[in-house]
Each structure stands twice: as structure tokens, then as C-alpha cells.
Design an enzyme around this catalytic site. Structure first.
Site, mmCIF file in Angstrom:
data_model
loop_
_atom_site.group_PDB
_atom_site.id
_atom_site.type_symbol
_atom_site.label_atom_id
_atom_site.label_comp_id
_atom_site.label_asym_id
_atom_site.label_seq_id
_atom_site.Cartn_x
_atom_site.Cartn_y
_atom_site.Cartn_z
ATOM 1 N N CYS A 48 7.072 20.505 -16.228
ATOM 2 C CA CYS A 48 5.782 20.132 -15.697
ATOM 3 C C CYS A 48 4.769 19.376 -16.724
ATOM 4 O O CYS A 48 4.212 18.382 -16.419
ATOM 5 C CB CYS A 48 4.988 21.401 -15.373
ATOM 6 S SG CYS A 48 3.270 21.101 -14.602
ATOM 7 N N LYS A 56 2.192 13.049 -14.164
ATOM 8 C CA LYS A 56 2.240 12.595 -12.885
ATOM 9 C C LYS A 56 0.747 12.661 -12.442
ATOM 10 O O LYS A 56 0.485 11.514 -11.816
ATOM 11 C CB LYS A 56 3.297 13.371 -12.126
ATOM 12 C CG LYS A 56 3.421 12.874 -10.573
ATOM 13 C CD LYS A 56 2.194 13.450 -9.729
ATOM 14 C CE LYS A 56 2.477 14.989 -9.751
ATOM 15 N NZ LYS A 56 3.477 15.677 -9.103
ATOM 16 N N GLU A 186 5.606 10.107 -4.409
ATOM 17 C CA GLU A 186 4.574 10.273 -5.318
ATOM 18 C C GLU A 186 4.657 9.003 -6.201
ATOM 19 O O GLU A 186 3.857 8.233 -6.437
ATOM 20 C CB GLU A 186 4.620 11.569 -6.186
ATOM 21 C CG GLU A 186 4.179 12.817 -5.312
ATOM 22 C CD GLU A 186 4.148 13.953 -6.214
ATOM 23 O OE1 GLU A 186 3.579 14.929 -5.886
ATOM 24 O OE2 GLU A 186 4.917 14.126 -6.948
ATOM 25 N N HIS A 450 -21.533 20.153 5.400
ATOM 26 C CA HIS A 450 -21.607 18.633 6.014
ATOM 27 C C HIS A 450 -22.258 17.796 5.015
ATOM 28 O O HIS A 450 -23.116 18.225 4.485
ATOM 29 C CB HIS A 450 -22.352 18.612 7.272
ATOM 30 C CG HIS A 450 -22.395 17.316 8.174
ATOM 31 N ND1 HIS A 450 -21.167 16.702 8.693
ATOM 32 C CD2 HIS A 450 -23.539 16.616 8.206
ATOM 33 C CE1 HIS A 450 -21.807 15.827 9.296
ATOM 34 N NE2 HIS A 450 -22.946 15.330 9.038
#
Length: 461
Positions: A48, A56, A186, A450
Site C-alpha cells: 500500500c 497510486k 486505475e 445542495h
């Protein structure tokens, strides 16, 4: 013999693998008072931190900048002569990862976890050799992760894996990505957005086939609109190298595939899956069993088939996600060293994100899984498809697609799927709600924020 015995170091908990799961479990055990050691032959942080999620995500954000540059003129900005330098971001990214490696090491020191830099090899169920050092422990955890699969085809060694992606010194002009999973989409999305000519080769009809069909179908459309080419039903049979470029021979995998030669390829990236990383571990000396795919066989408590030997994270082959490994590791530590006999990770309703372009957020069952488990007549599906407000003034457009899968009669939400701008950041909160058993009525009772894309999830009819 007496001297040999004296050389053996003994611990309460020995963790093999300094990745997310192993470090999470080791530190928590030490915090609970256990005498703990970690063995790792590479850089701390595992896949990771070093060649996965973290670098990544840096590259995903780099690619997002590249995409937004196309919209700057529509927002009133003049952006002539914009240039991108791969070496600049690579250095900054690599420097950041080195800082994280140091932080992980310092955290072990703070928690009094002893660190052994080297390669672990089992010499028995409870003993491990690291170089000329012998270690033993009451409890041993295997958290060694996975390694990329390189297919067995002639010339495969001319390609790179996802690990190799992070070693690239510059942006390839022409890239071929082989694979249909999240790593493939990805990295293909990143390279395409930054200017590489990208083709994906898939064995069947689309990418992300294990995901909800709305997500995979929508991503196929968005990739095509962004310029990523997809060759379906095909596979690579041979790779040839001439100078710095590669030529790929493609053949059909199933009916509908192509037979062709693809030349002028600067980068071939294999993203065809990952195998359990048990290389040179002498794992067979533990007597523990592997499953049919070669991952360590464990039960719901992370117990292997041998007493006091455990496995978790990717090497156990279930939900190959960093936060899953960390959570499972901490749960195991509490069970072993705090007496919490029922401490185990619940593997249901785990939210996850795919950093594709656009990105995906998903939690719960796909529509196909829900139909199989409950029957189509027991489900009510809500959908929303729209163009995000961001694109109200832009020439370039991407779509947002959302789906709620509910179980009748109470309309409990058993699946939530989003693809589009902001899907990654909106999912975590909805993941909590679904983990708590939220119904459609619960969503409806929440006043919308909103204007946001996420408000659609609480206003669907």
C-alpha cells in the site's frame, strides 16, 4: 546445543510482514502489553505505502489535474503552454514515500516493537530464522501480502507489473495494459489522462466484471470517451522486443477476440491478478494448509489450520484492501492479548473505492448478487443518472450514475453504487449508514445538501 538454544529470541507475538495489516496488529498488541517483533525484508509499509494505494493516489491526483486543465478555458482561465513533467512528480512522490517509511519505523520504536530487517523463513510451526537469528513466539502472524502475477507467455518479462509502474522514469508514449480489474483501470486512467496512448486488453467483454453492471458499463463508456481503447475477448500470446519498443501478438481468448500484431508499444503493463506472497518463506514447514488458490487458509478469527499460527490481509485472500488488513490485525491483537474471545472482523458491507477516471464508490451487494440471494421480486432498485454541476459550463462532460438496491418490504439498503466526480469522498459516510442497517426511509429523512452530487442519494424516487 546450549549456546544454540541461548541464541533463540522469544516473543509473545511475532509478525512476519511489515505492511499495513502486520504493523497494525503488531503495534496494537504491543500497546496491550505483549512483547512483539516484526520481520520485514523490504521497506516498511508494504504494498500500500510503497507500490500501491498511496503512490497510486498521488498519481491519480496528478492525472485529475491533467483532466481539469481541459476545463480551465471554460471557467475563464487562459492556460496556454501548459507542460507536464513526470520526473518532477515522481521525485516528490518518492520523497513522500520515504518519509512515510521513516514514520512507520519510528512508530514501531515508540510502541517498543522490535524490528528485524531481513527475510523470514520458518524452521518449524513456532520458529523462524532471520539470517543467523532464531526467533520463536507463542503466536505467529503471517501478513506477507501478495505479489503481481506475470503470465507464462514468451517475452512476458519485457512487460512490467504495477510495481514497475512506480519505477517508470518518464511517461510512456504508447501503453498497453493487460487486465480488467481495478489495478488495470486505475493505471490505464492515470496514463491516459497524462497523455499516453493507452489500450486495455481484456479476456471477456468489459472491465470490472465482478462489480455492479452499472459501474462496469458506465466506466467502459467513460474510458472510450476519454480515448482509452479496449480490445475485448483477447489475450497476449507473445511479446517481442526490438530496441526500446515491443510488439505484441494478440489471439482470441474466447469467440469474438482478435488475432493481430500490435507494434510500437513503449510500455506493457501486466495487471492480471496477484498471488499470495509466500516466496522463500518455507511455509510448508508450519504444516498449515493453503486454499485452492494458494492463499493461507484461515477461519473467521484469522486462525490458520495450525494452532497459534494466523494469517490476515492479502495473503489470506479475502477482501484485498488495506483498511481490511489493518482492522483484522487489530481485532486479532485484542483477541490474543486482551482476552476478547469474540474479537473478529465483520467482512460484510465493506465500502471500497476504485480510483478510475471517473472514480467509483461501492458498498454492499451488486444487483446480480442481490437477485441471486433474495430473488428479483424482493428487491426495489433506485437509480439516478445526471451530469454533475461542475460540467454545467464545460465543453468536456462526464456523467454521474448512482444506484440504491433495497430489500423489501422495509426497503433496507443492501447495495449502494456510485460512479462519477466525488464518488470516493462521498462513500465513507454512506458506508456507516449502510453498516448500521439504514433503510430508504432513513435516507429520505436526511435533508439534502445542495448543490452536491451526493444529495441524489437521499432524494431518489
Amino acid at each position: 546445543q546450549i549456546m544454540a538454544r541461548a541464541a533463540i529470541r522469544s516473543f509473545d507475538y511475532l509478525v512476519i510482514g511489515g505492511g499495513s495489516g502486520g504493523l497494525g496488529s503488531a503495534r496494537r498488541a504491543a500497546q496491550l502489553g505483549a512483547k512483539v517483533a516484526v520481520v520485514e525484508h523490504g521497506r516498511l509499509g508494504g504494498t500500500c505505502v510503497n507500490v500501491g494505494c498511496v503512490p497510486k493516489k498521488v498519481m491519480f491526483m496528478t492525472a485529475t489535474h491533467a483532466e481539469f486543465i481541459h476545463d480551465h478555458a471554460d471557467y475563464g482561465f487562459t492556460t496556454s503552454d501548459v507542460k507536464f513533467s513526470w520526473p518532477v512528480i515522481k521525485k516528490k512522490r518518492d520523497d513522500y514515500i520515504k518519509r512515510l517509511n521513516a514514520i512507520y519505523y519510528n512508530n514501531l520504536q515508540k510502541d517498543n516493537v522490535e524490528f528485524f530487517a531481513g527475510h523470514a523463513q520458518f524452521t518449524g510451526p513456532t520458529e523462524v530464522a532471520v539470517g543467523d537469528q532464531q526467533l520463536t513466539a507463542k503466536h505467529i502472524l503471517v501478513a506477507t501480502g501478495t505479489k503481481p502475477i506475470i503470465p507464462q507467455v514468451p517475452g512476458a518479462e519485457y512487460g512490467i507489473s504495477s510495481d514497475g509502474f512506480f519505477e517508470l522514469e518518464d511517461l510512456p508514449k504508447k501503453t498497453v495494459v493487460v487486465g480488467s480489474g481495478y489495478i488495470a483501470v486505475e493505471l490505464a486512467g492515470i496514463l491516459n489522462a497524462l497523455g499516453s496512448d493507452v489500450t486495455i486488453i481484456v479476456r471477456y467483454n468489459k472491465v470490472l466484471r465482478a462489480f455492479d453492471a452499472m459501474l462496469s458499463d458506465s466506466l467502459m463508456e467513460e474510458m472510450a470517451a476519454a480515448g482509452v481503447k479496449v480490445v475485448k475477448f483477447s489475450k497476449v500470446s507473445e511479446v517481442k522486443k526490438s530496441g526500446d519498443q515491443l510488439t505484441l501478438n494478440l489471439v482470441p481468448h474466447v469467440e469474438g477476440g482478435v488475432t493481430q500484431e500490435m507494434g510500437g508499444v513503449d510500455c506493457l503493463l501486466w495487471a492480471v491478478g496477484r498471488d499470495a506472497n509466500l516466496v522463500n518463506l518455507s511455509f510448508e514447514k508450519t504444516g498449515a494448509q493453503l486454499d485452492r488458490r494458494g492463499f493461507v487458509q484461515v477461519d473467521e478469527y484469522q486462525n490458520s489450520t495450525v494452532k497459534n499460527l494466523y494469517a490476515l490481509g492479502d495473503v489470506a485472500g479475502k477482501k484485498l484492501l488495506t483498511p481490511v488488513a489493518i482492522a483484522a490485525g487489530r481485532k486479532l491483537a485484542h483477541r490474543l492479548f486482551e482476552g476478547k474471545a469474540d474479537s473478529k472482523l465483520d467482512y460484510t458491507n465493506i465500502p471500497t473505492v476504485v480510483f478510475s477516471h471517473p472514480n467509483i464508490g461501492t458498498v454492499g451487494l451488486t444487483e446480480a448478487e442481490a437477485e441471486k440471494q433474495y430473488g428479483k421480486e424482493k428487491l426495489k432498485i433506485y437509480r439516478s443518472d445526471f451530469t454533475p454541476l461542475y460540467h454545467a459550463v464545460t465543453t468536456r462532460k462526464t456523467k454521474e450514475h448512482m444506484k440504491l438496491i433495497t430489500l423489501l418490504p422495509e426497503e433496507k439498503i443492501i447495495g449502494l453504487h456510485v460512479i462519477g466526480l466525488g464518488a470516493d469522498e462521498m462513500l465513507q459516510g454512506f458506508g456507516v449508514a449502510i453498516k448500521m442497517g439504514a433503510t430508504k426511509a432513513d435516507f429520505d429523512s436526511c435533508v439534502a445538501i445542495h448543490p452536491t452530487s451526493s444529495e441524489e442519494l437521499v432524494t431518489m424516487r
